[in-house]
Design a protein around this motif. Structure first.
Motif, PDB file in Angstrom:
ATOM      1  N   SER A   1       0.817  -1.336  -0.007  1.00 15.41           N
ATOM      2  CA  SER A   1       0.193   0.031   0.111  1.00 15.41           C
ATOM      3  C   SER A   1       0.869   1.185   0.028  1.00 15.41           C
ATOM      4  O   SER A   1       0.546   2.050  -0.774  1.00 15.41           O
ATOM      5  CB  SER A   1      -0.755  -0.041   1.245  1.00 15.41           C
ATOM      6  OG  SER A   1      -1.788  -0.839   1.148  1.00 15.41           O
ATOM      7  N   PHE A   2       2.120   1.285   0.727  1.00 22.67           N
ATOM      8  CA  PHE A   2       2.888   2.306   0.955  1.00 22.67           C
ATOM      9  C   PHE A   2       3.231   2.696  -0.613  1.00 22.67           C
ATOM     10  O   PHE A   2       3.495   3.790  -1.037  1.00 22.67           O
ATOM     11  CB  PHE A   2       3.992   2.144   1.763  1.00 22.67           C
ATOM     12  CG  PHE A   2       3.752   2.102   3.332  1.00 22.67           C
ATOM     13  CD1 PHE A   2       2.164   2.720   3.697  1.00 22.67           C
ATOM     14  CD2 PHE A   2       4.806   2.070   4.295  1.00 22.67           C
ATOM     15  CE1 PHE A   2       2.308   2.787   5.057  1.00 22.67           C
ATOM     16  CE2 PHE A   2       4.332   2.000   5.733  1.00 22.67           C
ATOM     17  CZ  PHE A   2       3.180   2.494   5.879  1.00 22.67           C
ATOM     18  N   PHE A   3       3.718   1.580  -1.398  1.00 22.86           N
ATOM     19  CA  PHE A   3       4.479   1.775  -2.570  1.00 22.86           C
ATOM     20  C   PHE A   3       3.358   2.359  -3.477  1.00 22.86           C
ATOM     21  O   PHE A   3       3.681   3.212  -4.421  1.00 22.86           O
ATOM     22  CB  PHE A   3       4.660   0.440  -3.046  1.00 22.86           C
ATOM     23  CG  PHE A   3       5.526   0.430  -4.336  1.00 22.86           C
ATOM     24  CD1 PHE A   3       6.875   0.667  -4.340  1.00 22.86           C
ATOM     25  CD2 PHE A   3       4.940   0.179  -5.616  1.00 22.86           C
ATOM     26  CE1 PHE A   3       7.545   0.702  -5.508  1.00 22.86           C
ATOM     27  CE2 PHE A   3       5.785   0.230  -6.867  1.00 22.86           C
ATOM     28  CZ  PHE A   3       7.140   0.673  -6.697  1.00 22.86           C
ATOM     29  N   LYS A   4       2.161   1.908  -3.366  1.00 20.23           N
ATOM     30  CA  LYS A   4       1.001   2.767  -4.291  1.00 20.23           C
ATOM     31  C   LYS A   4       0.606   3.992  -4.168  1.00 20.23           C
ATOM     32  O   LYS A   4       0.867   5.131  -4.742  1.00 20.23           O
ATOM     33  CB  LYS A   4      -0.303   1.713  -4.256  1.00 20.23           C
ATOM     34  CG  LYS A   4      -0.083   0.442  -4.802  1.00 20.23           C
ATOM     35  CD  LYS A   4      -1.466  -0.202  -4.894  1.00 20.23           C
ATOM     36  CE  LYS A   4      -2.268  -0.475  -3.663  1.00 20.23           C
ATOM     37  NZ  LYS A   4      -3.308  -1.141  -3.851  1.00 20.23           N
ATOM     38  N   TRP A   5       0.724   4.468  -2.723  1.00 17.29           N
ATOM     39  CA  TRP A   5       0.421   5.719  -2.303  1.00 17.29           C
ATOM     40  C   TRP A   5       1.499   6.632  -2.671  1.00 17.29           C
ATOM     41  O   TRP A   5       1.269   8.045  -2.731  1.00 17.29           O
ATOM     42  CB  TRP A   5       0.050   5.674  -0.771  1.00 17.29           C
ATOM     43  CG  TRP A   5      -1.124   4.817  -0.288  1.00 17.29           C
ATOM     44  CD1 TRP A   5      -2.174   4.409  -1.146  1.00 17.29           C
ATOM     45  CD2 TRP A   5      -1.303   4.187   1.197  1.00 17.29           C
ATOM     46  NE1 TRP A   5      -2.809   3.478  -0.516  1.00 17.29           N
ATOM     47  CE2 TRP A   5      -2.347   3.665   0.962  1.00 17.29           C
ATOM     48  CE3 TRP A   5      -0.632   4.669   2.282  1.00 17.29           C
ATOM     49  CZ2 TRP A   5      -2.964   2.949   2.252  1.00 17.29           C
ATOM     50  CZ3 TRP A   5      -1.315   3.940   3.271  1.00 17.29           C
ATOM     51  CH2 TRP A   5      -2.381   3.063   3.334  1.00 17.29           C
ATOM     52  N   LEU A   6       2.982   6.343  -2.629  1.00 18.91           N
ATOM     53  CA  LEU A   6       4.011   6.893  -2.763  1.00 18.91           C
ATOM     54  C   LEU A   6       4.036   7.576  -4.509  1.00 18.91           C
ATOM     55  O   LEU A   6       3.668   6.829  -5.287  1.00 18.91           O
ATOM     56  CB  LEU A   6       5.330   6.396  -2.493  1.00 18.91           C
ATOM     57  CG  LEU A   6       5.735   6.560  -1.031  1.00 18.91           C
ATOM     58  CD1 LEU A   6       6.871   5.862  -0.927  1.00 18.91           C
ATOM     59  CD2 LEU A   6       5.985   8.102  -0.757  1.00 18.91           C
ATOM     60  N   LYS A   7       4.319   8.847  -4.683  1.00 17.26           N
ATOM     61  CA  LYS A   7       4.570   9.151  -5.961  1.00 17.26           C
ATOM     62  C   LYS A   7       5.892   8.732  -6.621  1.00 17.26           C
ATOM     63  O   LYS A   7       6.654   8.010  -5.691  1.00 17.26           O
ATOM     64  CB  LYS A   7       4.768  10.677  -6.074  1.00 17.26           C
ATOM     65  CG  LYS A   7       3.477  11.641  -5.608  1.00 17.26           C
ATOM     66  CD  LYS A   7       4.034  13.046  -5.557  1.00 17.26           C
ATOM     67  CE  LYS A   7       2.588  13.815  -5.074  1.00 17.26           C
ATOM     68  NZ  LYS A   7       2.913  15.227  -4.782  1.00 17.26           N
TER      69      LYS A   7
END
Length: 489
Positions: free
Chosen positions: A368-374
């Protein structure tokens, strides 16, 4: 009874005076209301749960800023306001919506009745601040009865102090602290209704338009859901009633420093944040923000926008109170990071200090962190870890008692790589952890008398005993402390 009548007269006269001109500026008590409305109305509506085709009550409907929007999706909508000219103006604007009933009524009146378990959503925007404490409690009890199991109550209030700049001869508004809403709703639930509890706080957050435009963190939104007792949020209650009771948080803050409940306080915060290369205007998500010290530091010193989330209601309440008067772009929300969602490519940085030890499914969270990051975004995490061997029975019991999920530093870093991150740095910072623990312990022991005076001897013994136990575990090599930095290319 006399006090109730007097309160209603005072509030009614106040709003008769301020609704002489039936404009958005008059209703919002702010000269820049039109500009604010364009930003904050869609923002507030975006927080609502799905209500399409459902039964909605809107209390304090005013001239209909939200009525027309709610009517577009609701099955049936009842718009209520206690000033006749105001609700008539609302009807003149939104009367073409055939699914709306307009009602001039005072929400505190016993004559205002709805069938038990008949409503899916109760919505109010700036209502409770115009009721006395007792009126809030009475209304909360009635709302719980009107609501269906699974239904929601949403309300938004000005807390702590005034927001609008309109001149007022007098101001009878109750600018309460956010904790009051929690206490009022919980105390309003009759003990005999044990099978149905109003104990699920889904969200408490700032209204961002006021943060952005006025650097004002006092606009707070809440969503409560009526749930069966067996659906109770056990871990959240554990945090608030056991590990992070208000007194316990304040004890930690005394050790870590003003605004902090994580290892090293401002010192480690400065060191770690320096590794992020923050730029003005960037957006940061702080997962497990605690009482907000790191968020205020980043926002004030680097001109970034910070979203702080924590599962502990007590933590967020203290953070919101600490934000009073600060002119920085920080918002706080009670949220479970394993269930919260954000659009892809939302944040430049995700930051988390000694929090993810609580999360069992770390790989899913890191994805999820990976997806949320630009693209180009960074994640920085400090967290409790363990060595690669088999833990001792004593350490195993400690992990089990706390409900932690610990990994060795190397495995932790690999989970970030497996989630898609590049340039992963996984550092064992246990030596630094030991030094910080010893320094914090020495400071508490040096100020023993002051600590006991401010708290108690039991509190002092708990803190000193806890720090000594951590030093034993970390010095032996069983408990480790890791620092992890990774990048999304």
């Amino acid at each position: 009874m006399a006090a109730h009548v007097e309160e209603r007269e005072v509030q009614k006269n106040y709003w008769i005076e301020h609704s002489a001109n039936l404009t958005v500026e008059a209703m919002m008590l702010d000269s820049k209301a039109s500009d604010l409305d364009k930003e904050e109305r869609p923002e507030v509506l975006s927080l609502l749960p799905s209500y399409e085709g459902k039964s909605v009550l809107e209390f304090g409907a005013g001239i209909g800023r939200f009525t027309g929007e709610l009517a577009q999706k609701a099955g049936q909508l009842v718009a209520v306001d206690f000033i006749e000219s105001v609700i008539k103006k609302n009807e003149s604007i939104n009367g073409h919506h055939k699914n709306v009933k307009f009602m001039c009524a005072d929400v505190t009146s016993p004559d205002l009745k709805f069938s038990e378990g008949s409503v899916d959503l109760i919505f109010s925007n700036w209502l409770l601040m115009y009721l006395s404490d007792k009126e809030v409690e009475n209304l909360a009890e009635r709302m719980v009865k009107w609501l269906k199991v699974g239904g929601y109550i949403f309300f938004r209030e000005s807390c702590f102090h005034q927001s609008g700049d309109s001149k007022r001869k007098y101001n009878p508004t109750h600018y309460r602290d956010p904790d009051f809403t929690l206490r009022s709703l919980k105390s309003a639930i009759p003990m005999m209704v044990l099978e149905i509890l109003m104990n699920s706080l889904l969200l408490a957050a700032n209204a961002l338009a006021y943060v952005r435009n006025k650097k004002n963190q006092n606009q707070i939104c809440w969503i409560w859901q009526k749930v069966s007792s067996q659906d109770d949020k056990g871990f959240q209650q554990f945090l608030d009633n056991v590990q992070y009771k208000c007194n316990g948080i304040l004890r930690y803050e005394r050790v870590f420093g003003k605004g902090f409940v994580s290892t090293g306080g401002i010192e480690t915060t400065k060191e770690f944040v320096a590794k992020l290369d923050l730029k003005p205007g960037q957006k940061v998500l702080d997962v497990g923000c605690g009482i907000g010290g790191g968020d205020f530091y980043m926002a004030e010193n680097f001109d970034v926008e910070v979203v702080g989330i924590d599962l502990s209601i007590n933590m967020i309440s203290i953070a919101l109170e600490s934000a009073i008067g600060l002119k920085c772009n920080v918002e706080f929300e009670v949220a479970d990071c394993t269930k919260k969602t954000y659009p892809d490519n939302t944040f430049d940085v995700i930051y988390s200090r000694d929090t993810i030890l609580h999360i069992q499914d770390k790989p899913a969270l890191f994805r999820s962190f990976f997806k949320w990051l630009k693209p180009g975004g960074k994640v920085l995490i400090s967290d409790y870890c363990k060595n690669a061997g088999t833990p001792s029975p004593e350490f195993s019991e400690y992990i089990k008692q706390r409900g932690y999920d610990l990994h060795d530093v190397k495995a932790y870093g690999q989970m970030l790589r497996d989630a898609g991150f590049d340039d992963v740095i996984a550092e064992d910072r246990t030596d630094q952890f030991n030094q910080v623990l010893q320094r914090e312990l020495n400071a508490v022991e040096k100020e023993k008398d002051e600590f006991i005076q401010d708290f108690s001897e039991e509190d002092y013994n708990d803190i000193v005993g806890g720090w000594k136990a951590k030093l034993i575990r970390s010095s032996s090599g069983e408990q480790r402390w890791g620092l992890f930095i990774a990048k999304k290319k």
